[in-house]
Design an enzyme around this catalytic site. Sequence first.
Site, PDB file in Angstrom:
ATOM      1  N   TRP A  41       0.804  -1.223   0.000  1.00 51.82           N
ATOM      2  CA  TRP A  41       0.000   0.000   0.000  1.00 51.82           C
ATOM      3  C   TRP A  41       0.841   1.280   0.000  1.00 51.82           C
ATOM      4  O   TRP A  41       1.773   1.425   0.792  1.00 51.82           O
ATOM      5  CB  TRP A  41      -0.911   0.025   1.236  1.00 51.82           C
ATOM      6  CG  TRP A  41      -1.582   1.353   1.393  1.00 51.82           C
ATOM      7  CD1 TRP A  41      -1.208   2.372   2.216  1.00 51.82           C
ATOM      8  CD2 TRP A  41      -2.720   1.824   0.675  1.00 51.82           C
ATOM      9  NE1 TRP A  41      -2.052   3.448   2.063  1.00 51.82           N
ATOM     10  CE2 TRP A  41      -2.995   3.135   1.112  1.00 51.82           C
ATOM     11  CE3 TRP A  41      -3.553   1.259  -0.308  1.00 51.82           C
ATOM     12  CZ2 TRP A  41      -4.053   3.899   0.613  1.00 51.82           C
ATOM     13  CZ3 TRP A  41      -4.608   2.020  -0.802  1.00 51.82           C
ATOM     14  CH2 TRP A  41      -4.842   3.319  -0.329  1.00 51.82           C
ATOM     15  N   MET A  42       0.441   2.230  -0.840  1.00 49.81           N
ATOM     16  CA  MET A  42       1.065   3.567  -0.827  1.00 49.81           C
ATOM     17  C   MET A  42      -0.033   4.630  -0.862  1.00 49.81           C
ATOM     18  O   MET A  42      -1.009   4.487  -1.581  1.00 49.81           O
ATOM     19  CB  MET A  42       1.952   3.718  -2.073  1.00 49.81           C
ATOM     20  CG  MET A  42       2.540   5.116  -2.229  1.00 49.81           C
ATOM     21  SD  MET A  42       3.583   5.276  -3.703  1.00 49.81           S
ATOM     22  CE  MET A  42       2.357   5.655  -4.942  1.00 49.81           C
ATOM     23  N   ASP A  44       0.027   9.207   0.224  1.00 53.33           N
ATOM     24  CA  ASP A  44       0.649  10.515  -0.070  1.00 53.33           C
ATOM     25  C   ASP A  44       2.159  10.486  -0.379  1.00 53.33           C
ATOM     26  O   ASP A  44       2.912   9.790   0.298  1.00 53.33           O
ATOM     27  CB  ASP A  44       0.545  11.452   1.142  1.00 53.33           C
ATOM     28  CG  ASP A  44      -0.809  11.507   1.770  1.00 53.33           C
ATOM     29  OD1 ASP A  44      -1.730  10.834   1.306  1.00 53.33           O
ATOM     30  OD2 ASP A  44      -0.945  12.234   2.761  1.00 53.33           O
ATOM     31  N   TRP A  68      -4.541   0.521   3.572  1.00 49.83           N
ATOM     32  CA  TRP A  68      -3.914   1.435   4.524  1.00 49.83           C
ATOM     33  C   TRP A  68      -3.721   0.742   5.878  1.00 49.83           C
ATOM     34  O   TRP A  68      -4.547  -0.066   6.289  1.00 49.83           O
ATOM     35  CB  TRP A  68      -4.804   2.672   4.676  1.00 49.83           C
ATOM     36  CG  TRP A  68      -4.178   3.792   5.443  1.00 49.83           C
ATOM     37  CD1 TRP A  68      -3.433   4.800   4.941  1.00 49.83           C
ATOM     38  CD2 TRP A  68      -4.260   4.003   6.865  1.00 49.83           C
ATOM     39  NE1 TRP A  68      -3.028   5.636   5.962  1.00 49.83           N
ATOM     40  CE2 TRP A  68      -3.519   5.176   7.149  1.00 49.83           C
ATOM     41  CE3 TRP A  68      -4.857   3.327   7.921  1.00 49.83           C
ATOM     42  CZ2 TRP A  68      -3.383   5.687   8.434  1.00 49.83           C
ATOM     43  CZ3 TRP A  68      -4.726   3.840   9.217  1.00 49.83           C
ATOM     44  CH2 TRP A  68      -3.993   5.010   9.452  1.00 49.83           C
ATOM     45  N   PHE A 100       3.075   9.521   9.831  1.00 49.65           N
ATOM     46  CA  PHE A 100       2.161  10.126   8.856  1.00 49.65           C
ATOM     47  C   PHE A 100       2.927  11.118   7.974  1.00 49.65           C
ATOM     48  O   PHE A 100       4.131  11.295   8.081  1.00 49.65           O
ATOM     49  CB  PHE A 100       1.020  10.827   9.596  1.00 49.65           C
ATOM     50  CG  PHE A 100      -0.175   9.942   9.858  1.00 49.65           C
ATOM     51  CD1 PHE A 100      -0.062   8.563   9.862  1.00 49.65           C
ATOM     52  CD2 PHE A 100      -1.427  10.503  10.105  1.00 49.65           C
ATOM     53  CE1 PHE A 100      -1.178   7.749  10.099  1.00 49.65           C
ATOM     54  CE2 PHE A 100      -2.541   9.714  10.340  1.00 49.65           C
ATOM     55  CZ  PHE A 100      -2.424   8.332  10.341  1.00 49.65           C
ATOM     56  N   SER A 101       2.161  11.828   7.138  1.00 50.13           N
ATOM     57  CA  SER A 101       2.779  12.697   6.126  1.00 50.13           C
ATOM     58  C   SER A 101       3.578  13.840   6.730  1.00 50.13           C
ATOM     59  O   SER A 101       3.320  14.293   7.843  1.00 50.13           O
ATOM     60  CB  SER A 101       1.699  13.259   5.210  1.00 50.13           C
ATOM     61  OG  SER A 101       1.244  12.214   4.385  1.00 50.13           O
ATOM     62  N   ARG A 174      -1.836  17.787  11.700  1.00 51.39           N
ATOM     63  CA  ARG A 174      -0.846  16.962  10.984  1.00 51.39           C
ATOM     64  C   ARG A 174      -0.301  17.565   9.691  1.00 51.39           C
ATOM     65  O   ARG A 174      -0.702  18.607   9.235  1.00 51.39           O
ATOM     66  CB  ARG A 174      -1.460  15.606  10.675  1.00 51.39           C
ATOM     67  CG  ARG A 174      -2.704  15.628   9.804  1.00 51.39           C
ATOM     68  CD  ARG A 174      -3.143  14.185   9.544  1.00 51.39           C
ATOM     69  NE  ARG A 174      -4.387  14.103   8.807  1.00 51.39           N
ATOM     70  CZ  ARG A 174      -5.585  14.026   9.361  1.00 51.39           C
ATOM     71  NH1 ARG A 174      -5.719  14.019  10.664  1.00 51.39           N
ATOM     72  NH2 ARG A 174      -6.664  13.958   8.600  1.00 51.39           N
ATOM     73  N   ASP A 175       0.604  16.805   9.104  1.00 52.18           N
ATOM     74  CA  ASP A 175       1.177  17.006   7.771  1.00 52.18           C
ATOM     75  C   ASP A 175       2.052  18.261   7.676  1.00 52.18           C
ATOM     76  O   ASP A 175       1.831  19.126   6.817  1.00 52.18           O
ATOM     77  CB  ASP A 175       0.066  17.035   6.696  1.00 52.18           C
ATOM     78  CG  ASP A 175      -0.852  15.823   6.769  1.00 52.18           C
ATOM     79  OD1 ASP A 175      -0.418  14.798   7.341  1.00 52.18           O
ATOM     80  OD2 ASP A 175      -1.988  15.891   6.278  1.00 52.18           O
ATOM     81  N   GLU A 226      -5.973  18.863   4.971  1.00 51.04           N
ATOM     82  CA  GLU A 226      -4.782  18.017   5.080  1.00 51.04           C
ATOM     83  C   GLU A 226      -3.682  18.553   4.158  1.00 51.04           C
ATOM     84  O   GLU A 226      -3.948  19.267   3.190  1.00 51.04           O
ATOM     85  CB  GLU A 226      -5.101  16.577   4.646  1.00 51.04           C
ATOM     86  CG  GLU A 226      -6.211  15.926   5.456  1.00 51.04           C
ATOM     87  CD  GLU A 226      -6.478  14.457   5.106  1.00 51.04           C
ATOM     88  OE1 GLU A 226      -6.662  13.672   6.029  1.00 51.04           O
ATOM     89  OE2 GLU A 226      -6.509  14.109   3.902  1.00 51.04           O
ATOM     90  N   TRP A 315      -9.474   8.825  -1.792  1.00 46.68           N
ATOM     91  CA  TRP A 315      -9.862   8.013  -0.623  1.00 46.68           C
ATOM     92  C   TRP A 315     -11.232   7.370  -0.778  1.00 46.68           C
ATOM     93  O   TRP A 315     -11.572   6.435  -0.049  1.00 46.68           O
ATOM     94  CB  TRP A 315      -9.816   8.864   0.654  1.00 46.68           C
ATOM     95  CG  TRP A 315      -8.416   9.078   1.132  1.00 46.68           C
ATOM     96  CD1 TRP A 315      -7.750  10.267   1.198  1.00 46.68           C
ATOM     97  CD2 TRP A 315      -7.503   8.080   1.613  1.00 46.68           C
ATOM     98  NE1 TRP A 315      -6.473  10.070   1.678  1.00 46.68           N
ATOM     99  CE2 TRP A 315      -6.298   8.743   1.937  1.00 46.68           C
ATOM    100  CE3 TRP A 315      -7.569   6.704   1.793  1.00 46.68           C
ATOM    101  CZ2 TRP A 315      -5.181   8.062   2.430  1.00 46.68           C
ATOM    102  CZ3 TRP A 315      -6.461   6.021   2.283  1.00 46.68           C
ATOM    103  CH2 TRP A 315      -5.287   6.706   2.600  1.00 46.68           C
TER     104      TRP A 315
END
Length: 515
Positions: A41-42, A44, A68, A100-101, A174-175, A226, A315
């Site tokens: 799985w891949m 971002d 995921w 995470f990203s 996040r991110d 995001e 998604w």
Amino acid sequence: MLIITIGCSISCKKNTSVENETVTPHETHRLQYHFSPPAHWMNDPNGMVFYKGEYHLFYQYYPDSTVWGPMHWGHAVSKDLVHWEHLPIALYPDSLGYIFSGSAMVDWKNTSGLGTQTDPPLIAIYTYHDAVKAEKGDSTYQTQGLAFSNDAGRTWNKYEQNPIMKNPGIKDFRDPKVFWYEPQQKWIMSLAVYDHVRFYSSPDLKTWTLESEFGKTSGSHAGVWECPDLFPLRVEGSDTVKWILLLSINPGGPNGGSATQYFIGHFDGKTFTNENSDTTTIWLDGGRDNYAGVTWSDMPASDGRKIFMGWMSNWLYGQVVPTETWRSAMTIPRQLTLHKDTSGFRIHSNPVKELESLRDSEFSFQNDTLLTEMDLTSKIGFSPAQMEIILELEPDSVTSDIGLSISNSRGEEYRIGYNLESGQYYSDRTKAGKDTFSPEFAKPIVITQGNLREKNLRWHIFLDVASCEFFADNGAVVMTEIFFPNENYQQLKLYAKDGQVIIRKATFYNMKSIW
Ligand code: FRU
């Protein structure tokens, strides 16, 4: 995305590695010149940075499944943005959470002290997602962490005092995307915080101060915010520089599910000011399959390009698409430029010139007339499944529709075109192949393009087995779409309705595989 908690020990350092693993090029639906992981799985793209002659691409990766799960950072490098070498996993989950990203940057002045001035470290700043806390209902489960590499990204050390930023009690936090703000000699981090972006500054990448917030009432809020990316971009043909804030949202994209919007304005080292009204929403891509994209850090000044790459999925259905051993690919790398269009300042996206090195056999013609349909299947001399196309078209005043169709012997067909009556470009994958895996997948879409009844059309199209990337109006219109034919497309046609179209020039290139 919808965070699903999967039972996994987050401190487990797996031996799983993608080192020396190569893509199996002949798997069904395997893209031939787009980046994809050999297996599993891949999502971002992460940490895209240029350092010592290499483009690094990290990515959200789960090495134990094709859906995921506990996130790692997969890693690949390229010298030309086109051919990729898969490297071992760069970052594994640890006791603070999944990885995470986030972003990576070169700490040229060694502000962090984690390298030397002569050999500056590569720094990665990412989000920790603590799934155990999340399950307990503790809202502080996302924090920011730092890792550094002193060997051009081959091995990574986590900073001992992680997390570098604690959570103030907000679930979606996040991110981080970090860059050096030269005028004030400090680092700036853009962070997605549920329904807005927060900007932080730092002298050393380790301690961060909140500077401002942006966006609670701006743009689209149909989903969670995001993957922000803030950067300056010069307006083409002028010396004016504007600041762009890319921002992905999920769900709530204009065509359902995930999509990326952007804001244009000004940044003074503290605050981002949007020059458009709060109600203006501008989308980066009119297709369904370009999400969480950000730009490369530390491009050499002599190059000066802003290069973007996105996750070529959505998604809504990304976890159920019919690829068996891996899931997802990235978009082709695109150069972003800023233009003053009839509708205002707009980002244009165009394929990077490096892709030209993949051109193999070529078929072209000039000054022909398209009436109803032109079958090019036997003329091009190669399979249309893997192709770059440049078309210069002049429809007459009664033409209502022009497009391109690729199909196979099973009657599966993908169409992309322009409806001149409505002024809308469209991508139609309703009959393109497998689609029962998700009720959301095959719905038709349209996007509006700016110049209704534009006389001279120039289209640049990239087809790669299971994807189409369409650039029109000098990159002002972009559509990125994936599809899954049961057998590779073999037929190629151009079509026009009601009138006739002069084909000023048409060029078709067979594209080499990068694997
Ligand atoms: C975007 C995203 C990010 C998050 C990552 C998790 O697709 O949801 O916000 O960091 O994916 O894999």
